[in-house]
Design a protein around this motif. Structure first.
Motif, PDB file in Angstrom:
ATOM      1  N   GLY A   1       4.712   0.095   1.544  1.00  0.00           N
ATOM      2  CA  GLY A   1       4.429   1.256   0.705  1.00  0.00           C
ATOM      3  C   GLY A   1       3.467   0.935  -0.417  1.00  0.00           C
ATOM      4  O   GLY A   1       2.598   1.738  -0.766  1.00  0.00           O
ATOM      5  N   GLU A   2       3.595  -0.254  -0.995  1.00  0.00           N
ATOM      6  CA  GLU A   2       2.691  -0.652  -2.087  1.00  0.00           C
ATOM      7  C   GLU A   2       1.278  -0.871  -1.578  1.00  0.00           C
ATOM      8  O   GLU A   2       0.304  -0.590  -2.274  1.00  0.00           O
ATOM      9  N   LEU A   3       1.161  -1.360  -0.345  1.00  0.00           N
ATOM     10  CA  LEU A   3      -0.171  -1.522   0.237  1.00  0.00           C
ATOM     11  C   LEU A   3      -0.838  -0.169   0.460  1.00  0.00           C
ATOM     12  O   LEU A   3      -2.040  -0.002   0.213  1.00  0.00           O
ATOM     13  N   VAL A   4      -0.070   0.813   0.924  1.00  0.00           N
ATOM     14  CA  VAL A   4      -0.619   2.155   1.103  1.00  0.00           C
ATOM     15  C   VAL A   4      -1.014   2.755  -0.237  1.00  0.00           C
ATOM     16  O   VAL A   4      -2.051   3.420  -0.370  1.00  0.00           O
ATOM     17  N   ARG A   5      -0.209   2.507  -1.254  1.00  0.00           N
ATOM     18  CA  ARG A   5      -0.549   2.999  -2.599  1.00  0.00           C
ATOM     19  C   ARG A   5      -1.845   2.356  -3.097  1.00  0.00           C
ATOM     20  O   ARG A   5      -2.657   3.001  -3.777  1.00  0.00           O
ATOM     21  N   LEU A   6      -2.037   1.079  -2.762  1.00  0.00           N
ATOM     22  CA  LEU A   6      -3.284   0.417  -3.138  1.00  0.00           C
ATOM     23  C   LEU A   6      -4.475   1.095  -2.453  1.00  0.00           C
ATOM     24  O   LEU A   6      -5.528   1.310  -3.078  1.00  0.00           O
ATOM     25  N   ALA A   7      -4.309   1.449  -1.175  1.00  0.00           N
ATOM     26  CA  ALA A   7      -5.378   2.156  -0.462  1.00  0.00           C
ATOM     27  C   ALA A   7      -5.631   3.530  -1.080  1.00  0.00           C
ATOM     28  O   ALA A   7      -6.779   3.985  -1.185  1.00  0.00           O
TER      29      ALA A   7
END
Length: 551
Positions: A473-479
Motif C-alpha cells: 500500500g505504501e508503494l502505491v501511495r508513493l506512485a
C-alpha cells in the motif's frame, strides 16, 4: 552555452597546440648566448638573451596553464552533454523494448566508457593539432639555416605516422573489443546480483562464479591486448625519432668540423647556427612522440564515442509542424481514439485484432478481464511503451508514434502496482529530479497520497533500493504522490493500483486516485470490481473484445 562550448574547446586546443612554437625563439636566444660565450663575450653578453629566454618560458607556461584549464572545463561539459544525451535516448526507449540495451551495459557506457572521451579531448586532440602545426614551422626554421638538415627531418617524419596508422587500426579494434567485453561483464554481473536469491535457491552459485571468473579473464586479456599495442606504438615512434635526431646531430658535427660542406646554402654554419638546428631537431619530433604516447586515448575515445552514438542513434526529433498538436494534447484532458489496433506477442494469437476504442476527454474508464487478457498491454500501447503492429492511436488528436511518444508521455502519469524505488529520500523518490518540482509541491503530494502519516515514509526518510521496508500500500501511495506532483499531467494510466491491498487501504487508495483524476482522463486496468464500479464505465478486455464492445 551550447554554442560557446565547441568554440572554447577549439580555441583552447589551438592555443595549447601553438604554444610550443615559442621554443623556436627560445632556441634562437640560447644559440645566440652560446655563440657569444664561445667568442669570449663573457657572462655579461648572456644576460639579455637569458632574461628574454626566461620571460618567454614564463609566458609559455602561463598560457599553457590558462588554455589547459579552459580546455578541461569545456571537455568536462562535453562529456556531461554526451551522458545527458545518452540518458535521454535511453529514457525515450520503452522498457518493454527487447532491443533496448541491458541496464548493466548501458551503465558501463555512460559511466566508465564515457570517461574515456575526456583524455581523447584533453590529450589526443591537442597532440593531433600540435603535430599539424609545430613540425612544419620548425622545418621551415631549420630550412633557413640548412636545407640538408631540414631534408633529414622531413624524410624521417612520415615514417612515424605511417607505422602509427598501421598500429592504430589494430588499436582501435582492440579498444572497441575491450569496451564491449567490459560492458558485457557489467551487464552480466548486474543481472546475476539482481537474481542472487534465485541463483542461491537453484544451487547455481558455483556455476555463476565460474562464468564470472571466465568473463573477468576475458576482460583482463582484452585490456592487456590494448596495452601491448600502446607500448608497441610508443617504441616504434621513439626509434624513428631517435634516428632522425641522431642523423641531424651527425651532420651538424661533421659540418662544423669541415668534413661535410654541402647542405647550408653555400656557406658554413657558425656554432650558433649549428646549435639552433640541434636544439630544434628534438622539438621537431616532440609532437609526434606526444601523439604516440596518447594514441591509445584516440582508440579508446573513439570507441567510447561510437558506443555513446549507438545509444543516441534512436533519438527522434518531433517535426516542428507537429509541436502545436502535441502541445494541445498536453494542456487539456485528452480524448483517446484507437482504430483497428493490432498487437500480439511473437507468434501467439493476437491480443488485439482490429480493436476500435474511444474514450472521451476527461472520461474515467476501467479495463477489466482475466489475467493475461491484455489490460496492462493496452495501457502500455496507449503510453507508447510498446509498438503496435497495426492500427492507430490518437491522444488528444495527435497520432502516437515513435517520434511523438516522448512528447505525449510528458502529459501522462503511470501508477503501477510495483513502482521502482531508488536508494534516496522519500522526497527525492517523489520528485525524481524533474525540473520545476518544488519542495512545497513534493510535500503536498506526499500528504495527498497519505505517506506523511507513515513514520518511516516521511519526506526526509531514506529508502533502500527497491523500497525495502515499504508495504504494498505504501508503494502505491508513493506512485500516487509521483503522479500528483506532476502539475501538467492530463492523462492517468493506473495498472492494478489496489492489487494485494486490504479493504481499508484499497478504499483509501481509490479515494485518492479518484480525487487526483478530477479534470483528467483516466484509464485503470484492474481486477477490483469495487474500483471498477466507482469509476463508472467498464470495458471488458479479452480475446472476444470487439469494436462494438469497446466503443
Amino acid at each position: 552555452m551550447a554554442t560557446q562550448q565547441p568554440d572554447t574547446a577549439r580555441n583552447s586546443t589551438l592555443g595549447l597546440s601553438a604554444a610550443p612554437l615559442l621554443w623556436i625563439a627560445q632556441a634562437a636566444l640560447l644559440a645566440c648566448a652560446i655563440e657569444r660565450l664561445a667568442n669570449g663575450a663573457g657572462v655579461d653578453g648572456m644576460l639579455v638573451p637569458a632574461l628574454v629566454f626566461l620571460l618567454l618560458g614564463l609566458a609559455r607556461a602561463s598560457f599553457e596553464a590558462w588554455a589547459a584549464r579552459r580546455l578541461f572545463a569545456a571537455a568536462r561539459e562535453r562529456v556531461s552533454q554526451l551522458r545527458t544525451n545518452a540518458a535521454a535516448a535511453l529514457a525515450r526507449r520503452s522498457p518493454l523494448d527487447p532491443a533496448r540495451l541491458p541496464s548493466g551495459q548501458a551503465a558501463s557506457v555512460m559511466a566508465e566508457q564515457a570517461e574515456a572521451v575526456l583524455p581523447w579531448l584533453l590529450r589526443y586532440q591537442p597532440a593531433r593539432w600540435r603535430v599539424m602545426l609545430v613540425p612544419p614551422v620548425i622545418a621551415l626554421a631549420v630550412l633557413t639555416q640548412s636545407w640538408l638538415a631540414a631534408l633529414v627531418l622531413v624524410c624521417a617524419a612520415p615514417l612515424i605516422p605511417l607505422f602509427m596508422v598501421i598500429i592504430g587500426w589494430r588499436a582501435q579494434a582492440a579498444s572497441a573489443a575491450q569496451l564491449h567485453v567490459s560492458g558485457g561483464m557489467n551487464g552480466f554481473l548486474l543481472d546475476r546480483l539482481r537474481g542472487l536469491s534465485t541463483l542461491r535457491a537453484l544451487g547455481a552459485i558455483d556455476a555463476t562464479a565460474l562464468r564470472l571468473r571466465a568473463t573477468a579473464e576475458a576482460v583482463r586479456a582484452s585490456t592487456m591486448a590494448v596495452l601491448r599495442i600502446a607500448f608497441l606504438s610508443s617504441t616504434a615512434l621513439e626509434l624513428f625519432s631517435a634516428l632522425g635526431v641522431a642523423l641531424v646531430a651527425v651532420y651538424i658535427g661533421f659540418h662544423l668540423l669541415g668534413e661535410i660542406v654541402p647542405g647550408s646554402w653555400g656557406r658554413r654554419l657558425t656554432i650558433g647556427q649549428g646549435m639552433f638546428v640541434l636544439l630544434l631537431a628534438p622539438a621537431f619530433f616532440e609532437p609526434l612522440r606526444e601523439l604516440a604516447a596518447v594514441w591509445h586515448d584516440k582508440a579508446s575515445g573513439q570507441a567510447a564515442l561510437d558506443a555513446l552514438a549507438a545509444l543516441d542513434a534512436d533519438m527522434l526529433a518531433v517535426p516542428g509542424a507537429l509541436q502545436a498538436a502535441h502541445a494541445a494534447a498536453l494542456t487539456t484532458a485528452p480524448a483517446i481514439d484507437i482504430a483497428a489496433l493490432q498487437f500480439g506477442h511473437g507468434t501467439e494469437t493476437p491480443l488485439f485484432n482490429g480493436l476500435d476504442l474511444h474514450i472521451g476527454a476527461g472520461e474515467h474508464v476501467a479495463l477489466v478481464g482475466a489475467s493475461g487478457s491484455g489490460k496492462t498491454t493496452l495501457l502500455a500501447l496507449i503510453a507508447g511503451l510498446a509498438p503496435a503492429s497495426g492500427g492507430t492511436i490518437r491522444i488528444g488528436g495527435a497520432v502516437l508514434d515513435d517520434a511523438s511518444a516522448p512528447l505525449l508521455r510528458a502529459g501522462m502519469a503511470w501508477i503501477g502496482q510495483a513502482p521502482h524505488v531508488f536508494p534516496a529520500t522519500v522526497r527525492s523518490n517523489v520528485a525524481l529530479a524533474r525540473p520545476g518540482v518544488s519542495s512545497l509541491a513534493v510535500s503536498r503530494a506526499i500528504d495527498f497520497a497519505g505517506l506523511g502519516q507513515v513514520q518511516h515514509a516521511t519526506p526526509h526518510a531514506s529508502l533502500g533500493e527497491g523500497g525495502t521496508g515499504l508495504s504494498g500500500g505504501e508503494l502505491v501511495r508513493l506512485a500516487l504522490a509521483r503522479a500528483a506532483v506532476a502539475s501538467g499531467t492530463t492523462l492517468l494510466l493506473a495498472d492494478e493500483p489496489t492489487a494485494r491491498l486490504d479493504r481499508d487501504t484499497g478504499t483509501q487508495v481509490i479515494d485518492a486516485l479518484l480525487l487526483l483524476a478530477q479534470g483528467r482522463t483516466m484509464i485503470v486496468a484492474t481486477h477490483d470490481l469495487a474500483l471498477a464500479a466507482r469509476i463508472g464505465r467498464v470495458i471488458h478486455v479479452g480475446p472476444t473484445t470487439s469494436a462494438r464492445q469497446a466503443a
